[in-house]
Design an enzyme around this catalytic site. Structure first.
Site, PDB file in Angstrom:
ATOM      1  N   HIS A 175      28.231  16.314  -2.219  1.00  0.00           N
ATOM      2  CA  HIS A 175      28.996  15.911  -3.405  1.00  0.00           C
ATOM      3  C   HIS A 175      29.811  14.645  -3.107  1.00  0.00           C
ATOM      4  O   HIS A 175      29.778  13.676  -3.875  1.00  0.00           O
ATOM      5  CB  HIS A 175      29.916  17.066  -3.810  1.00  0.00           C
ATOM      6  CG  HIS A 175      30.847  16.776  -4.949  1.00  0.00           C
ATOM      7  ND1 HIS A 175      30.695  17.320  -6.203  1.00  0.00           N
ATOM      8  CD2 HIS A 175      31.956  15.991  -5.030  1.00  0.00           C
ATOM      9  CE1 HIS A 175      31.645  16.884  -7.002  1.00  0.00           C
ATOM     10  NE2 HIS A 175      32.443  16.074  -6.308  1.00  0.00           N
ATOM     11  N   GLU A 176      30.512  14.655  -1.996  1.00  0.00           N
ATOM     12  CA  GLU A 176      31.376  13.500  -1.663  1.00  0.00           C
ATOM     13  C   GLU A 176      30.544  12.243  -1.430  1.00  0.00           C
ATOM     14  O   GLU A 176      30.882  11.160  -1.910  1.00  0.00           O
ATOM     15  CB  GLU A 176      32.234  13.801  -0.436  1.00  0.00           C
ATOM     16  CG  GLU A 176      33.257  14.903  -0.627  1.00  0.00           C
ATOM     17  CD  GLU A 176      34.063  14.753  -1.902  1.00  0.00           C
ATOM     18  OE1 GLU A 176      34.292  13.610  -2.356  1.00  0.00           O
ATOM     19  OE2 GLU A 176      34.441  15.780  -2.483  1.00  0.00           O
ATOM     20  N   HIS A 185      36.469  17.687 -13.686  1.00  0.00           N
ATOM     21  CA  HIS A 185      35.886  18.782 -12.896  1.00  0.00           C
ATOM     22  C   HIS A 185      35.600  20.014 -13.750  1.00  0.00           C
ATOM     23  O   HIS A 185      35.101  21.006 -13.241  1.00  0.00           O
ATOM     24  CB  HIS A 185      36.817  19.172 -11.748  1.00  0.00           C
ATOM     25  CG  HIS A 185      36.945  18.130 -10.688  1.00  0.00           C
ATOM     26  ND1 HIS A 185      37.876  17.124 -10.750  1.00  0.00           N
ATOM     27  CD2 HIS A 185      36.238  17.926  -9.541  1.00  0.00           C
ATOM     28  CE1 HIS A 185      37.752  16.353  -9.689  1.00  0.00           C
ATOM     29  NE2 HIS A 185      36.773  16.803  -8.949  1.00  0.00           N
ATOM     30  N   GLU A 235      31.223  13.404 -11.880  1.00  0.00           N
ATOM     31  CA  GLU A 235      31.394  14.658 -11.156  1.00  0.00           C
ATOM     32  C   GLU A 235      30.088  15.460 -11.119  1.00  0.00           C
ATOM     33  O   GLU A 235      29.708  16.011 -10.088  1.00  0.00           O
ATOM     34  CB  GLU A 235      32.478  15.499 -11.843  1.00  0.00           C
ATOM     35  CG  GLU A 235      33.850  15.277 -11.261  1.00  0.00           C
ATOM     36  CD  GLU A 235      33.835  15.508  -9.765  1.00  0.00           C
ATOM     37  OE1 GLU A 235      33.435  16.598  -9.331  1.00  0.00           O
ATOM     38  OE2 GLU A 235      34.219  14.594  -9.025  1.00  0.00           O
ATOM     39  N   ASP A 248      43.549  16.250 -14.811  1.00  0.00           N
ATOM     40  CA  ASP A 248      42.275  16.064 -14.107  1.00  0.00           C
ATOM     41  C   ASP A 248      41.453  14.932 -14.728  1.00  0.00           C
ATOM     42  O   ASP A 248      40.237  15.072 -14.913  1.00  0.00           O
ATOM     43  CB  ASP A 248      41.513  17.403 -14.102  1.00  0.00           C
ATOM     44  CG  ASP A 248      40.206  17.347 -13.304  1.00  0.00           C
ATOM     45  OD1 ASP A 248      40.118  16.534 -12.358  1.00  0.00           O
ATOM     46  OD2 ASP A 248      39.292  18.108 -13.652  1.00  0.00           O
ATOM     47  N   HIS A 301      29.404  10.574  -4.549  1.00  0.00           N
ATOM     48  CA  HIS A 301      30.388   9.704  -5.209  1.00  0.00           C
ATOM     49  C   HIS A 301      30.222   8.257  -4.735  1.00  0.00           C
ATOM     50  O   HIS A 301      30.416   7.310  -5.495  1.00  0.00           O
ATOM     51  CB  HIS A 301      31.820  10.171  -4.923  1.00  0.00           C
ATOM     52  CG  HIS A 301      32.289  11.261  -5.839  1.00  0.00           C
ATOM     53  ND1 HIS A 301      32.184  11.183  -7.209  1.00  0.00           N
ATOM     54  CD2 HIS A 301      32.865  12.463  -5.582  1.00  0.00           C
ATOM     55  CE1 HIS A 301      32.671  12.286  -7.760  1.00  0.00           C
ATOM     56  NE2 HIS A 301      33.091  13.085  -6.798  1.00  0.00           N
ATOM     57  N   TYR A 346      35.844   7.107 -13.944  1.00  0.00           N
ATOM     58  CA  TYR A 346      36.283   8.460 -13.587  1.00  0.00           C
ATOM     59  C   TYR A 346      37.317   8.988 -14.575  1.00  0.00           C
ATOM     60  O   TYR A 346      38.465   9.249 -14.233  1.00  0.00           O
ATOM     61  CB  TYR A 346      36.852   8.432 -12.169  1.00  0.00           C
ATOM     62  CG  TYR A 346      36.788   9.767 -11.462  1.00  0.00           C
ATOM     63  CD1 TYR A 346      35.565  10.324 -11.100  1.00  0.00           C
ATOM     64  CD2 TYR A 346      37.938  10.471 -11.150  1.00  0.00           C
ATOM     65  CE1 TYR A 346      35.502  11.537 -10.442  1.00  0.00           C
ATOM     66  CE2 TYR A 346      37.884  11.684 -10.496  1.00  0.00           C
ATOM     67  CZ  TYR A 346      36.657  12.212 -10.142  1.00  0.00           C
ATOM     68  OH  TYR A 346      36.597  13.428  -9.496  1.00  0.00           O
TER      69      TYR A 346
HETATM   70 ZN   LIG Z   1      33.934  14.909  -7.042  1.00  0.00          ZN
END
Ligand SMILES: [Zn+2]
Lengths: 88, 364
Positions: free
Chosen positions: B179-180, B281, B203, B276, B183, B194
């Site tokens: 996931h990271e 998310h 996301e 958020d 990005h 974002y």
């Molecule tokens: Zn993320």
């Protein structure tokens, strides 16, 4: 007088909220002085960054939103104190 | 900041400076390096134009670079650093590419999952690392004290140890590491803003490829996969299996302390919030489920047809920085039609998935 810190975002996207009622603290005067000393009006918008936390801090009449990288100095102190008063 | 000093031979027409160095140079604010930074920006721009012209070939090997050994495209180039509980980056370098595993599970997990992510992107999509040009993969573990998070800071992946009560260390889950890193891929491609729906897409794309990293590594078909993000991240004290479920958003946890997983799985439950970054998310559950539905409809390995449709959409020209769910849905449908034919199984599966989650009406 109360202060509410709510943290959203992060990779987990889990929202957590911590609250302190100043009158119920052992040192309410210190809390009040500290809250009044915060640079409420100096907060600038932060650029959104993937998976960093966002902090919303409310203490009427003030409300600010800080990106994780803006939680430094007195704001970091505040978040730590509020979390500590909540036992986490 | 351990920025490398540009040598006197840095020149806009010099091709031996590796792209990652150009990125760092281009970001330099220090006036002493203003000229080098400008040159680096120009060079990056030109390289990206070359890259577009070459249409996804892998033009760079670093055989001409004096500071780096020859590099074969597709080989990973990982460096893991240890922040030692501080919030300073990058921390102390503890493992470089090719060095053997040590005794620290966080270092080993980061190293292995970065390798697994590189393997997915390279073998399935022909993408060489985060930027497509072999950018070294840098990660820092043990960031902060009891830090309940992992993030991509624009240059590196950063992982906390968790508090031990709710969260284990964030390297424990390959889907989190995938996931990271994704990005970073998104930053170098569609660069979805974002915030709001484009942020939720950003996301979701990280969750999609995070899940695919796990499935690809484990050799799991769509039917065999858990479709969970962050499996194993919660401690035993939490009532929950993972952070998110792509198959059934909103069902990953239901806990006294954390509450219930708030993710929606369709537009009917879309969450409007200021927190958020507009619920990036949370609303990511909707496109996450759309991807799952495509994979479920097509069967087999999700990194094959479904993954390729999402990858080509992410890296193609059909998305803008502010694309919303509807734009993304249309772009994935167009990609599916382009790859597998209009009205083919893949195209139909994509259209049906977006209808099921309420992003399309069925009249598109
Ligand atoms: Zn993320």
């Amino acid at each position: 007088m109360k202060v509410i810190v709510s943290r959203s975002g992060g990779m987990a996207g889990i929202r957590l909220t911590w609250e302190v009622r100043v009158e119920e603290q052992p040192d309410p005067a210190t809390w009040a002085d500290f809250l009044n000393s915060l640079p409420w009006d100096d907060v600038t918008d932060s650029e959104a960054a993937p998976d960093r936390f966002a902090y919303r801090i409310r203490c009427a009449p003030h409300e600010v939103v800080l990106g994780e990288t803006q939680v430094n100095g007195p704001w970091r102190d505040l978040v730590n104190r509020v979390r500590a008063a909540n036992g986490m | 900041m351990d920025t490398p000093h540009p040598g006197p031979d840095l020149h806009p027409h010099c091709t031996i400076v590796p792209p990652y160095l150009l990125v760092r140079l281009a970001k330099l604010d220090d006036p002493r390096f203003a000229q080098a930074a400008a040159a680096a920006r120009e060079s990056l721009l030109r390289d990206s134009q070359i890259r577009q012209l070459r249409g996804g070939e892998h033009p760079f090997t670093y055989s001409g670079a004096r500071t780096l050994p020859a590099r074969t495209p597709g080989e990973s180039d990982r460096t893991i650093s240890d922040a030692g509980g501080q919030e300073r980056l990058p921390g102390r370098r503890v493992r470089a590419e090719g060095q053997p595993a040590g005794s620290d599970p966080a270092v080993n997990e980061a190293y292995d999952s970065l390798g697994a992510t590189q393997a997915l992107f390279w073998t399935q999509f022909g993408r060489d690392s985060i930027d497509g040009l072999g950018l070294p993969m840098d990660a820092t573990v043990h960031y902060g004290k009891q830090y309940d998070n992992a993030f991509w800071d624009g240059e590196r992946m950063v992982f906390g140890d968790g508090d031990g009560q709710v969260f284990n260390r964030f390297t424990i889950s390959p889907s989190v590491i995938g996931h990271e890193l994704t990005h970073g891929v998104t930053q170098f491609t569609a660069n979805l803003q974002y915030e709001g729906q484009s942020g939720a897409l950003n996301e979701s794309i990280s969750d999609v490829f995070g899940a695919l990293v796990e499935q690809h590594t484990r050799g799991q078909s769509s039917a065999e996969a858990s479709w969970l993000i962050g499996d194993g991240l919660f401690t035993d004290q939490v009532e929950g299996v993972a952070l998110r479920s792509m198959k059934a958003p909103g069902t990953a946890y239901n806990d006294d302390v954390l509450g219930k997983d708030p993710q929606p799985g369709s537009m009917a439950d879309y969450i409007e919030t200021d927190d958020d970054n507009g619920g990036v998310h949370l609303n990511s559950g909707i496109p996450n489920r759309a991807f799952y539905l495509v994979a479920d409809a097509l069967g087999g390995n999700a990194w094959e047809r479904p993954g390729r449709i999402w990858y080509n959409t992410l890296t193609g020209t059909g998305l803008g920085r502010e694309s919303d769910f509807a734009a993304f849905a249309a772009a994935t449908a167009a990609t599916a039609a382009q790859l597998h034919g209009i009205g083919g199984a893949a195209h139909n599966a994509v259209l049906q998935a977006w209808v099921t989650v309420g992003v399309m009406t069925g009249r598109e």
